[in-house]
Design a protein around this motif. Sequence first.
Motif, PDB file in Angstrom:
ATOM      1  N   HIS A   1       1.013  -1.087   0.265  1.00  0.00           N
ATOM      2  CA  HIS A   1      -0.161   0.092  -0.007  1.00  0.00           C
ATOM      3  C   HIS A   1       0.810   1.167  -0.033  1.00  0.00           C
ATOM      4  CE1 HIS A   1      -3.692  -2.006   0.276  1.00  0.00           C
ATOM      5  NE2 HIS A   1      -3.967  -2.620   0.865  1.00  0.00           N
TER       6      HIS A   1
ATOM      7  N   THR B   1       2.173   1.874  -3.495  1.00  0.00           N
ATOM      8  CA  THR B   1       1.084   2.503  -4.373  1.00  0.00           C
ATOM      9  C   THR B   1       1.199   4.064  -3.925  1.00  0.00           C
ATOM     10  OG1 THR B   1      -0.252   0.269  -4.252  1.00  0.00           O
ATOM     11  CG2 THR B   1      -1.035   2.689  -4.987  1.00  0.00           C
TER      12      THR B   1
ATOM     13  N   ASN C   1     -10.503  -7.445  -5.960  1.00  0.00           N
ATOM     14  CA  ASN C   1     -10.182  -6.833  -6.895  1.00  0.00           C
ATOM     15  C   ASN C   1      -9.048  -5.863  -7.072  1.00  0.00           C
ATOM     16  OD1 ASN C   1      -9.891  -4.633  -9.220  1.00  0.00           O
ATOM     17  ND2 ASN C   1     -12.017  -4.902  -9.556  1.00  0.00           N
TER      18      ASN C   1
ATOM     19  N   GLN D   1      -6.656  -3.770  -8.235  1.00  0.00           N
ATOM     20  CA  GLN D   1      -7.011  -3.109  -9.715  1.00  0.00           C
ATOM     21  C   GLN D   1      -7.612  -1.214  -8.819  1.00  0.00           C
ATOM     22  OE1 GLN D   1      -4.515  -2.230 -11.780  1.00  0.00           O
ATOM     23  NE2 GLN D   1      -4.340  -4.726 -11.308  1.00  0.00           N
ATOM     24  N   LYS D   2      -8.871  -2.005  -8.326  1.00  0.00           N
ATOM     25  CA  LYS D   2      -9.648  -0.903  -7.467  1.00  0.00           C
ATOM     26  C   LYS D   2      -9.032  -1.414  -6.039  1.00  0.00           C
ATOM     27  CE  LYS D   2     -14.596  -0.134  -6.120  1.00  0.00           C
ATOM     28  NZ  LYS D   2     -15.655  -0.678  -6.117  1.00  0.00           N
ATOM     29  N   GLU D   3      -8.891  -2.288  -5.105  1.00  0.00           N
ATOM     30  CA  GLU D   3      -8.436  -2.311  -4.137  1.00  0.00           C
ATOM     31  C   GLU D   3      -6.743  -1.883  -3.380  1.00  0.00           C
ATOM     32  OE1 GLU D   3      -9.573  -5.478  -1.623  1.00  0.00           O
ATOM     33  OE2 GLU D   3     -11.336  -6.124  -3.902  1.00  0.00           O
TER      34      GLU D   3
ATOM     35  N   GLN E   1      -6.397   1.358  -6.992  1.00  0.00           N
ATOM     36  CA  GLN E   1      -7.284   2.504  -6.708  1.00  0.00           C
ATOM     37  C   GLN E   1      -7.708   3.130  -8.428  1.00  0.00           C
ATOM     38  OE1 GLN E   1      -6.536   5.993  -3.655  1.00  0.00           O
ATOM     39  NE2 GLN E   1      -4.577   4.713  -3.185  1.00  0.00           N
ATOM     40  N   ASP E   2      -7.384   2.176  -9.367  1.00  0.00           N
ATOM     41  CA  ASP E   2      -7.938   2.146 -10.659  1.00  0.00           C
ATOM     42  C   ASP E   2      -7.066   3.362 -10.818  1.00  0.00           C
ATOM     43  OD1 ASP E   2      -9.976   0.099 -11.150  1.00  0.00           O
ATOM     44  OD2 ASP E   2     -11.708   1.693  -9.962  1.00  0.00           O
ATOM     45  N   GLN E   3      -5.725   4.037 -10.376  1.00  0.00           N
ATOM     46  CA  GLN E   3      -5.104   4.582 -11.260  1.00  0.00           C
ATOM     47  C   GLN E   3      -3.596   3.488 -12.008  1.00  0.00           C
ATOM     48  OE1 GLN E   3      -4.609   8.754  -9.214  1.00  0.00           O
ATOM     49  NE2 GLN E   3      -6.339   7.210  -8.239  1.00  0.00           N
TER      50      GLN E   3
ATOM     51  N   ARG F   1      -9.486 -11.789  -9.937  1.00  0.00           N
ATOM     52  CA  ARG F   1      -8.793 -11.267  -8.910  1.00  0.00           C
ATOM     53  C   ARG F   1      -8.442  -9.820  -9.562  1.00  0.00           C
ATOM     54  NH1 ARG F   1      -8.718 -13.569  -4.245  1.00  0.00           N
ATOM     55  NH2 ARG F   1      -9.042 -15.262  -4.184  1.00  0.00           N
ATOM     56  N   ASN F   2      -8.437  -9.888 -10.979  1.00  0.00           N
ATOM     57  CA  ASN F   2      -8.608  -8.805 -11.550  1.00  0.00           C
ATOM     58  C   ASN F   2      -6.855  -8.202 -11.334  1.00  0.00           C
ATOM     59  OD1 ASN F   2      -8.514  -6.205 -13.834  1.00  0.00           O
ATOM     60  ND2 ASN F   2      -9.350  -5.095 -12.363  1.00  0.00           N
TER      61      ASN F   2
END
Length: 261
Positions: free
Chosen positions: A77, A80, A114, A116-118, A121-123, A157-158
């Motif tokens: 995290h 990220t 997911n 990419q989302k979790e 953060q889709d970024q 799990r993307n």
Amino acid sequence: MKLVLSAGSLYTLPLEKVFEIARDTGFDGMEVIIGYDFQYQDNGALIRDLQTILPICSLHAPFLELDGWGNKIDQLHRTTRLALDTGIPLINFHPPAWMALEFKFWRWFNRVRNFQKEVGQDQILITIENMPCSGAFKLNPYLLGATGAMISFMQERNLYMTFDTAHMGSSKANFLQDFHRFYDSGRMRNIHFSDYGYGREHLLPGHGVLPLTRFLNHLGETGYNEALTLELSPHEFPKEEELIRESMSEIFDYLCQETRF
């Protein structure tokens, strides 16, 4: 296809010097491994200073214990957040190691639905790396050691992939079939490129037993247009900077010859 250098290839040198060598050689960008340089300073400022020398294409989350970075979950995290803060588009991380008893990381890893989302953060693109076999019995001490299981997990799990040639070659010297299985999954976003042989990873191309030129030819046929990241052991290079630069130039010329038609 971007030709990228992993800063870990010359980790015995200061980061700024590694970036300068990569820039002068002609690489398009860098992958930075979060290591001991990131323990006691303003990491955003460090990254931005390095970005004035050469773009950073990816960050490799820590695989060592670092002061202030917490456990493996915290490390991912925090990596990220650093990528978000400095505009770096991709993160790579290692899966949990069952042999190292990383049970907390393992439980968290299996709860994420997911990535990419979790996590991203889709970024930020979040990628997982295939890991090597080791020891006399060629065991893979990490979760998702089998190609099929890793593909299924990524699709469910993307999660995207950083494919490591030396790691795959540690179990299958002729790894091209597995490479195509991973590539056809549509999840591949980064490749760590190096040779493997005689129980050693991250060798110079030609210093091991892998069909790397054939691999690059296959890569060209697929139309792959993401990063090819040269990730070597510093022990593959001489100690003198001038000789390091000469060696790096020879490797770069080989990569250009095989990938830029």
